[in-house]
Design an enzyme around this catalytic site. Structure first.
Site, mmCIF file in Angstrom:
data_model
loop_
_atom_site.group_PDB
_atom_site.id
_atom_site.type_symbol
_atom_site.label_atom_id
_atom_site.label_comp_id
_atom_site.label_asym_id
_atom_site.label_seq_id
_atom_site.Cartn_x
_atom_site.Cartn_y
_atom_site.Cartn_z
ATOM 1 N N SER A 94 -24.089 34.660 50.174
ATOM 2 C CA SER A 94 -23.414 35.298 51.625
ATOM 3 C C SER A 94 -24.342 35.876 52.114
ATOM 4 O O SER A 94 -25.123 35.422 52.472
ATOM 5 C CB SER A 94 -22.168 35.620 51.112
ATOM 6 O OG SER A 94 -20.878 35.641 52.669
ATOM 7 N N GLN A 95 -23.631 36.784 52.707
ATOM 8 C CA GLN A 95 -24.345 37.910 53.454
ATOM 9 C C GLN A 95 -25.476 38.460 53.385
ATOM 10 O O GLN A 95 -26.937 38.708 54.172
ATOM 11 C CB GLN A 95 -23.638 38.937 54.010
ATOM 12 C CG GLN A 95 -24.195 39.881 54.961
ATOM 13 C CD GLN A 95 -23.324 41.817 54.983
ATOM 14 O OE1 GLN A 95 -23.422 42.381 54.870
ATOM 15 N NE2 GLN A 95 -22.315 41.195 55.585
#
Length: 684
Positions: A94-95
């Site tokens: 994700s991030q």
């Protein structure tokens, strides 16, 4: 092989290690995995609560609201790779995946420029990456410039694998689908603002209260205005999805109520509650689009949102005229019920629960405790005192303007009392917001954060008395008063008046497109696009004030409508694009709410002002008998009297257009406030 493993936001290295256990088992024992924690404390992601330990700390690598944390994260990454590397590969979730992909694109760019920058990994595995990488150099300067993956295909010179779960959607297609569903909500609430403009004649005639007709528009606008910021605050407590669905439910329910009323008072009350729901639908839908739109595409999203608003407002007028011409005025409200139900289901199915919302209350403590905490958080974060003061000011001030010289004289104790009390409430509101915002920090979250007052560019977008506050009256007045002029002065039917309004409505999306092109593709500063729009809007408004007052519709006024519409479209789109750019990300919900609130507050006051101008002009230029006549019911009067009444009303509408021109001129105050050496502009 040595592999670096980086978790996503709202989790930690231990949780990520547990999540990847099955994958690592399949890869065998001949690899070494280093799991590293992010450096920013964060709220736990709802998806990992079932595998997290009690009170276990979780982290993110970057706080999107504070780009300095991103600069620190990249510096820490480079230091870590230098001290602990080299690594053969990286697994990022994700991030962290966005962060690594951004850095790899930067390294590839440096090597393409002739710099000998070593590539830190031989391969990369990205899991559930939902945000595009950004330009690394611009990020270091505090700017977010997204890199389109399609345009950057093949830039990263190492093998990469991108993995999504079975329940994950493609981010771009999911965003487009969500925008289409949310757009329906924007359309319904925008159409409801103007649907009354071509329906007042029929409704007031049937309910026998012409003198209260303007309240059908004002009641909606007042509550629409008063609750915009309150709905924005609700997103912090209950979440964007829950707040949007709740507001849509209220809007649909009282739309049905409007269609079932039997008296004018009942209709006014239902319109007021309909406005409460409509304000949430309108503001939260726009904020939803801003949130799911990448920063580099704010121009296109804002232009699309402005176009939907413009289409909704003009089709509202046409739809109202068509329905009333068919003799079924109740369906101007009842059509919202099936359309709103469809929008509710679509939004419920398309929007994720945690969009723009971080759940920070543990539901396992019990439903009663959960609701108690939510209620307490709501009361301490929504500034109920500020909401009451602003709503009280708006209601009393607009009521005084609406009733003065209609039901009560300007010198009456009621009108003077309402004006005095509204003034006191307005001053108290400003003092209260200053007190809790600058003197009693932490006491309650102000509905108008005082730090925003110190931002001259933001205040130029919002107030003083410019930006949304003066563009709101001009836009709304034109959509409402032009059809009424066509019906009363030119004796057009409701449907004909709505269709003729298309000349004005056609200019608005053209202006939005031109603004999007200038601000987005050519990166023209906002002050220039606002200036161009203000010039066109001002010129068009004053030209409309010179339209002949004859029964025949003068053809030249269509050109004036188009010119004014282009100016309105440019001005409003400029302000919409500027809002998410000139404020911090964490202030975007309240910024959107405040922007819309000032716009609609200006619209409410503007409608009341121009109605007062028209009534005063008519009473001053007609005899008592003619002035008391219902301008929508002139068949029983002598032809000379009818012609005189139509001409006086036409001159009164021209005077209203001069007031619109004055509002438009005030936008140059916004230009002065926004002017600075380094002009604010959209960076793509």
């Amino acid at each position: 092989m040595r592999i670096l493993c980086l978790h996503g936001a709202g989790t930690n290295s231990r949780i990520f290690e547990a999540q990847t256990a099955a994958i690592r088992y399949e890869l065998g024992d001949n690899h070494t995995y280093d799991f590293v924690d992010g450096g920013v404390p964060w709220d736990m992601h709802p998806g990992v609560k079932n595998i997290a330990l009690e009170d276990e700390p979780v982290y993110a690598f970057i706080d999107p609201a504070d780009l300095n944390t991103g600069v620190t994260a990249y510096r820490n990454l480079m230091d870590y790779l230098e001290e602990e590397g080299p690594y053969d590969g990286v697994i990022a979730f994700s991030q962290a995946a966005t962060m690594i992909l951004t850095y790899l694109a930067h390294v590839a760019r440096q090597n393409a420029l002739g710099h000998d920058t070593p590539t830190p990994f031989k391969f990369a595995i990205f899991i559930s990456i939902v945000h595009c990488p950004v330009d690394y150099e611009a990020f270091q300067r505090g700017q977010i410039i997204e890199i389109c993956p399609k345009d950057a295909k093949g830039v990263v010179g190492i093998p990469t694998v991108h993995i999504w779960g079975a329940l994950d959607d493609d981010p771009e297609s999911a965003a487009r689908a969500a925008e289409l569903r949310i757009g329906l909500g924007i359309f319904l609430s925008a159409a409801e603002i103007t649907i009354m403009s071509t329906s007042l004649v029929t409704i007031t005639d049937e309910l026998m209260h012409y003198e209260q007709g303007s309240w059908l528009i004002t009641a909606y606008l007042l509550t629409f205005t008063g609750f915009l910021t309150l709905w924005a605050k609700c997103t912090d407590v209950f979440g964007l999805k829950a707040s949007l669905l709740s507001s849509l439910l209220i809007f649909v329910a009282f739309s049905g109520g409007c269609g079932a009323v039997r008296t004018m008072n009942q209709l006014i009350i239902c319109r007021a509650f309909q406005g409460i729901g409509g304000s949430g639908v309108f503001s939260l839908s726009l904020f939803s689009i801003i949130h799911i739109t990448p920063p580099g595409k704010f121009d296109a999203a804002s232009a699309a949102g402005s176009a939907v608003v413009a289409i909704g407002m003009v089709l509202g007028a046409i739809l109202g005229g068509a329905i009333c011409s068919a003799g079924a005025w109740r369906w101007i409200f009842l059509y919202n019920v099936p359309a709103g139900a469809v929008a509710w289901v679509l939004i419920f199915s398309a929007m994720p629960y945690n969009l723009a919302h971080k759940e920070n209350i543990d539901r396992s403590a019990g439903i009663w405790d959960y609701l108690t905490r939510k209620t307490t958080l709501f009361l301490t974060s929504t500034d109920p005192v500020g909401c009451f003061l602003l709503l009280g000011f708006s209601v009393l001030f607009v009521t005084a303007l609406e009733e003065a010289n209609v039901t009560y004289a300007w010198s009456s104790a009621l009108v003077i009392g309402f004006l005095a009390v509204s003034g006191a409430l307005g001053i108290t509101f400003v003092v209260w917001e200053w007190y809790i915002g600058s003197r009693r920090k932490g006491l309650v979250e102000p509905m108008f954060p005082w730090t925003m007052v110190q931002d001259r560019v933001w205040m130029g977008v919002l107030l003083c008395p410019s930006g949304f506050f003066v563009s709101g009256p001009a836009t709304t007045i034109l959509y409402i008063q032009i059809p009424q002029r066509l019906q009363i002065t030119n004796d057009s039917s409701a449907i004909s008046a709505g269709l003729r309004l298309l000349a004005f409505a056609a200019g608005s999306p053209i202006g939005s497109f031109v603004c999007s092109l200038l601000a987005g593709k050519f990166r023209l500063p906002f002050v220039y696009t606002i200036t161009i729009g203000a010039i066109l809007q001002t010129a068009g408004s004053f030209l409309l004030s010179s339209v002949p007052t004859t029964l025949h519709v003068w053809g030249g006024q269509y050109g004036y409508m188009v010119l004014t519409g282009i100016g309105v479209g440019m001005s409003m789109t400029s302000f919409y694009i500027a809002v998410p750019v000139v404020v911090r990300k964490e202030d975007q919900p309240i910024a959107v709410g405040l922007s819309l609130q000032t716009r609609m507050l200006g619209a409410s006051l503007g409608i009341a002002i121009v109605n007062s101008i028209l009534i005063n002009y008519v009473k001053a230029h007609l005899g008592p008998l003619e002035a008391a006549a219902n301008p929508n019911m002139l068949l029983g009067l002598p032809p000379d009297n009818v012609q005189q009444i139509r001409e006086v009303y036409g001159a009164g509408y021209n005077l209203q257009m001069k007031a619109v021109g004055a509002f438009s001129l005030a936008q140059f105050v916004a230009v002065a406030l926004m002017w600075r050496k380094d002009q604010a502009r959209l960076i793509k």
